[in-house]
Write a protein that holds these residues in place. Structure first.
Motif, short mmCIF file in Angstrom:
data_model
loop_
_atom_site.label_atom_id
_atom_site.label_comp_id
_atom_site.label_asym_id
_atom_site.label_seq_id
_atom_site.Cartn_x
_atom_site.Cartn_y
_atom_site.Cartn_z
N HIS A 300 44.08 58.85 46.28
CA HIS A 300 42.91 59.17 46.59
C HIS A 300 42.34 60.47 45.95
O HIS A 300 42.27 60.29 44.83
CB HIS A 300 42.88 59.44 48.31
N TYR A 344 41.19 54.89 37.46
CA TYR A 344 40.87 53.38 37.41
C TYR A 344 41.32 52.48 38.67
O TYR A 344 42.13 52.80 39.14
CB TYR A 344 41.44 52.96 36.03
N LYS A 392 46.91 42.71 37.52
CA LYS A 392 47.05 43.18 39.09
C LYS A 392 45.85 43.63 39.73
O LYS A 392 45.50 43.32 40.54
CB LYS A 392 48.30 44.38 39.00
N LYS A 394 42.60 44.51 40.93
CA LYS A 394 41.33 43.75 41.28
C LYS A 394 39.99 44.25 40.58
O LYS A 394 39.15 43.67 40.32
CB LYS A 394 41.08 43.61 42.69
N ASP A 401 37.01 59.89 39.96
CA ASP A 401 38.01 60.71 39.55
C ASP A 401 38.24 60.63 37.96
O ASP A 401 38.72 61.70 37.41
CB ASP A 401 39.26 60.61 40.26
N1 CMX Z 1 46.70 51.35 37.52
C1 CMX Z 1 47.77 50.57 37.68
N2 CMX Z 1 47.94 49.50 38.43
C2 CMX Z 1 46.95 49.30 39.45
C3 CMX Z 1 45.59 50.09 39.39
C4 CMX Z 1 45.63 50.95 38.21
N3 CMX Z 1 44.54 52.06 38.30
N4 CMX Z 1 44.71 49.88 40.36
C5 CMX Z 1 45.33 49.07 40.98
N5 CMX Z 1 46.72 48.55 40.25
C6 CMX Z 1 47.59 47.80 41.23
C7 CMX Z 1 47.95 48.33 42.34
O1 CMX Z 1 48.83 49.46 42.56
C8 CMX Z 1 48.59 46.93 43.27
O2 CMX Z 1 49.72 46.72 42.64
P1 CMX Z 1 50.99 46.03 43.48
O3 CMX Z 1 50.41 44.93 43.87
O4 CMX Z 1 52.20 46.11 42.74
O5 CMX Z 1 51.01 46.85 44.89
C9 CMX Z 1 47.56 45.91 42.44
O6 CMX Z 1 46.99 46.62 41.19
C10 CMX Z 1 46.51 45.51 43.50
O7 CMX Z 1 45.51 46.63 43.91
P2 CMX Z 1 44.15 46.56 44.11
O8 CMX Z 1 43.99 45.57 45.17
O9 CMX Z 1 43.45 46.45 43.11
O10 CMX Z 1 43.89 48.19 44.62
P3 CMX Z 1 44.07 48.60 45.88
O11 CMX Z 1 42.89 48.31 46.71
O12 CMX Z 1 45.44 48.37 46.46
O13 CMX Z 1 44.43 50.26 45.41
C11 CMX Z 1 43.43 52.29 44.23
C12 CMX Z 1 42.93 50.94 45.18
C13 CMX Z 1 42.25 53.08 43.90
C14 CMX Z 1 44.51 53.13 45.10
C15 CMX Z 1 44.24 51.93 42.91
O14 CMX Z 1 43.16 51.10 42.18
C16 CMX Z 1 44.84 52.65 42.08
O15 CMX Z 1 46.16 53.10 42.30
N6 CMX Z 1 44.21 53.55 41.22
C17 CMX Z 1 44.72 54.89 40.52
C18 CMX Z 1 44.35 55.79 41.42
C19 CMX Z 1 43.10 56.31 41.78
O16 CMX Z 1 42.46 56.40 40.55
N7 CMX Z 1 42.76 56.72 42.73
C20 CMX Z 1 41.28 57.05 43.01
C21 CMX Z 1 40.54 56.38 43.86
C22 CMX Z 1 39.09 57.01 44.05
C23 CMX Z 1 39.36 58.17 45.21
O17 CMX Z 1 39.64 57.63 46.37
O18 CMX Z 1 39.24 59.25 44.82
#
Ligand code: CMX
Length: 464
Positions: A300, A344, A392, A394, A401
C-alpha cells in the motif's frame, strides 16, 4: 429543504447533496460545520429512502474465491466521498482530478488546488469559495499545536524507528484530548456523534504538519520546527516545517500531492481500516492511527518508499543512463527474484492511475529534464509489457506511488523513509471525511462473517 427532498425521490443516493450545492439555500460563506449540519438531515432521509426501496435486493453473487482472495470486488461498503472506476480512476464527489485541478480554489499566484478545498468538497459535495477555504486554513492553523507529551513521545523515539511507526504512535496519543471520547463518556446521544467527530477530525488534520515536521527533524536532522503561520495555507505550513517553505514549486507540489493522495474510495487498506476501527466508536485519532499502520505496508502506501529504493538500486547496478535492454533485464531480475515491481499494478484500477498522470504533468512543467524523471518515463515504456508477458498482474500500469518519490527527490526531500508519512498526512483528509459521515449516518459496527475451509466444503457437499 423539503422541496429538495421531494425533488430527489427518484434520484441516486448522492443527488440530494449535489442538488443542495446549487440550491438557493446553500450559504455562500458559511463555515463547514454549519453547512454539514444542514446537509446531514437531507442525506439521512436519502439513505432511508434508498434502503426502503432497495434494502432487501440482492447485489450480485459472492463467489468462494472472494473469501480466499482478499474480498476483491465484493460490494460491502458505502462511501460517497470518492468512487474509483477501474478504467477511469478516481472521482472525488463525481469530479475527476483534472476537474478538481480546475475548479478548486488556488493559493494566490498558485495553480494547484488547495487541499482545504478538497476536504470541503469531500464533506459537502460543493466547490467552496476562496473565502471558505481561507477560513479553513486559519481554523487548522489555530488548532495545529500538539500537546507537549506528544512532542515528548516523538522525541523519545529512536531515530531508527521507522517514521511511519512514530507517526502512528503520535496520532494514537492525540486521543488523550478526543472530544468524541469525552462526549461518549458523558453520554452523548447517537444523533450527536458527528459533532465531536468533526471537531476531532479537524484537530487531527490540523496537528499532522507539526507531528510530521517533528519526526522529520528528529530522524533526519532537517526541517525547521517553525511556528505555523496563520496567514498561510496548510500545504505551505507543512512545507515550511520540512524546511521547504521558501520553495514555491515545492509548496505547489504539496498542494497537488495532498489533494490527489487524500482519498481513493472506501475499500483500500487505509480508508477501510479507518472506517472499520471507527465503527467500534473508537475516536478519529485511534481510527486514523490504525489507517496509518495499514498505509505503512509495502503493498500500500510504503510502495512510494519502495519505488525510490528500487530505482536507486537500479541506478547503482546498471548506471544512470542505462539502455532499455539493461532496464528490462533489471525488471525481469526483480520478478524472477519473487519480488513485485513497486509502483505498478492495482487491486481495482486497470489503466494508468490518473494520480500518476497528474504527477507526470507536474514534472513535465517543473522538472522536464530531471534524469530520474526521465528514468520513470523510460520504465513506463518497459514495465507494462514485461508484466503482461509475465502473465500474473491483472493491471500492468503504474499507480500513484510510481511517481511521487521522484518529485520529492528533485526538490531535495531525499529521505525515502519519510515519503509514506506525506501520504499519511494526505490520507487523513479522506479518512476524516468518511468518519464524520459514518457517525452522521449512524453507520453500525462492522462485522462481516468469516468461514472455515471445512465449512465451505460442507456447505457445497450438502448442496451437491
Ligand atoms: N509486480 C509483480 N507482480 C505483481 C505486480 C507487480 N507490480 N502486481 C501484481 N502482481 C502479481 C501479484 O503479486 C499476484 O501474484 P500471486 O498470484 O503470485 O499472488 C498476481 O500478480 C495477481 O495480482 P493482482 O490481482 O493483479 O493484484 P492484487 O490486487 O493482488 O494486488 C497490488 C495489487 C497493488 C498489491 C499489486 O499490484 C502490487 O503488489 N503492486 C506493487 C506494490 C505497489 O505498487 N503497491 C501500491 C498500490 C497503490 C497504493 O495502495 O498506494
Amino acid at each position: 429543504m423539503a422541496s429538495i427532498l421531494r425533488a430527489t425521490r427518484t434520484r441516486p443516493v448522492w443527488s440530494s447533496l449535489a442538488r443542495a450545492q446549487f440550491s438557493s439555500s446553500a450559504p455562500k460563506n458559511g463555515a463547514l460545520k454549519e453547512r454539514l449540519a444542514e446537509l446531514i438531515p437531507l442525506e439521512l432521509e436519502n439513505v432511508k429512502r434508498v434502503r426502503a426501496e432497495h434494502g432487501k435486493k440482492s447485489f450480485g453473487p459472492v463467489v468462494v474465491d472472494q473469501l480466499y482472495g482478499g474480498m476483491r470486488g465484493l460490494p460491502a461498503l458505502i462511501w460517497d466521498g470518492s468512487v474509483l472506476d477501474a478504467e477511469e480512476g478516481i472521482r472525488f464527489r463525481g469530479k475527476t482530478i483534472p476537474e478538481i485541478q480546475e475548479l478548486l480554489p488556488k493559493a494566490p499566484g498558485g495553480s494547484e488546488p488547495l487541499p482545504e478545498g478538497l476536504f470541503w468538497l469531500l464533506l459537502t459535495g460543493e466547490i467552496p469559495t476562496q473565502e471558505q477555504v481561507t477560513e479553513l486554513s486559519k481554523d487548522w492553523a489555530a488548532r495545529s499545536a500538539i500537546p507537549s507529551f506528544v512532542e515528548d513521545i516523538i522525541d523519545r523515539c529512536p531515530p531508527t524507528l521507522h517514521p511511519m511507526s512514530q507517526f502512528s504512535l503520535a496520532v494514537t496519543a492525540l486521543n488523550h484530548d478526543s472530544a468524541f471520547a469525552k462526549a461518549y463518556q458523558n453520554g452523548v446521544s447517537k444523533k450527536e456523534y458527528w459533532g465531536p467527530t468533526f471537531e476531532d477530525s479537524m484537530d487531527l488534520i490540523a496537528k499532522l504538519p507539526n507531528i510530521a515536521g517533528r519526526i522529520y527533524n528528529n530522524v533526519f536532522g532537517q526541517g525547521k520546527l517553525a511556528a505555523i503561520d496563520p496567514t498561510k495555507d496548510y500545504s505551505h505550513n507543512l512545507s515550511a516545517l520540512l524546511g521547504f517553505g521558501d520553495n514555491a514549486a515545492f509548496v505547489e507540489l504539496m498542494r497537488l500531492y495532498i489533494t490527489i493522495h487524500s482519498d481513493h474510495e472506501g475499500g483500500n487498506v487505509s480508508a477501510h481500516t479507518g472506517k472499520l476501527v471507527g465503527s467500534a466508536l473508537s475516536d478519529p485519532f485511534l481510527a486514523f492511527a490504525a489507517s496509518l499502520n495499514g498505509l505503512a505496508g509495502p503493498l500500500h502506501g510504503l510502495a512510494n518508499q519502495e519505488v525510490l529504493l528500487w530505482l536507486t538500486k537500479m541506478q547503482s547496478q546498471i548506471g544512470a543512463n542505462a539502455s532499455d535492454a539493461a532496464v528490462k533485464e533489471y525488471v525481469w531480475a526483480t520478478l524472477k527474484g519473487g519480488q513485485v515491481v513497486p509502483g505498478y499494478g492495482h487491486a481495482v484500477l486497470r489503466k494508468t492511475d490518473p494520480r500518476y498522470t497528474a504527477q507526470r504533468e507536474f514534472a513535465l512543467k517543473h522538472l522536464p529534464s530531471d534524469p530520474m524523471f526521465k528514468l520513470v518515463g523510460q520504465i513506463y515504456e518497459i514495465v507494462p509489457d514485461i508484466l503482461l508477458e509475465a502473465g500474473k498482474a491483472k493491471n500492468p500500469w503504474p499507480n500513484v506511488d510510481a511517481h511521487s518519490g521522484v518529485l520529492l527527490t528533485y526538490y531535495g526531500l531525499t529521505q525515502m523513509q519519510f515519503y509514506t508519512v506525506l501520504f499519511g498526512v494526505s490520507r487523513a483528509f479522506g479518512v476524516a471525511a468518511q468518519l464524520i459521515w459514518d457517525r452522521a449516518l449512524g453507520a453500525p459496527l462492522e462485522r462481516p462473517k468469516s468461514y472455515s475451509t471445512a465449512a465451505i466444503e460442507k456447505i457445497f457437499k450438502d448442496k451437491n
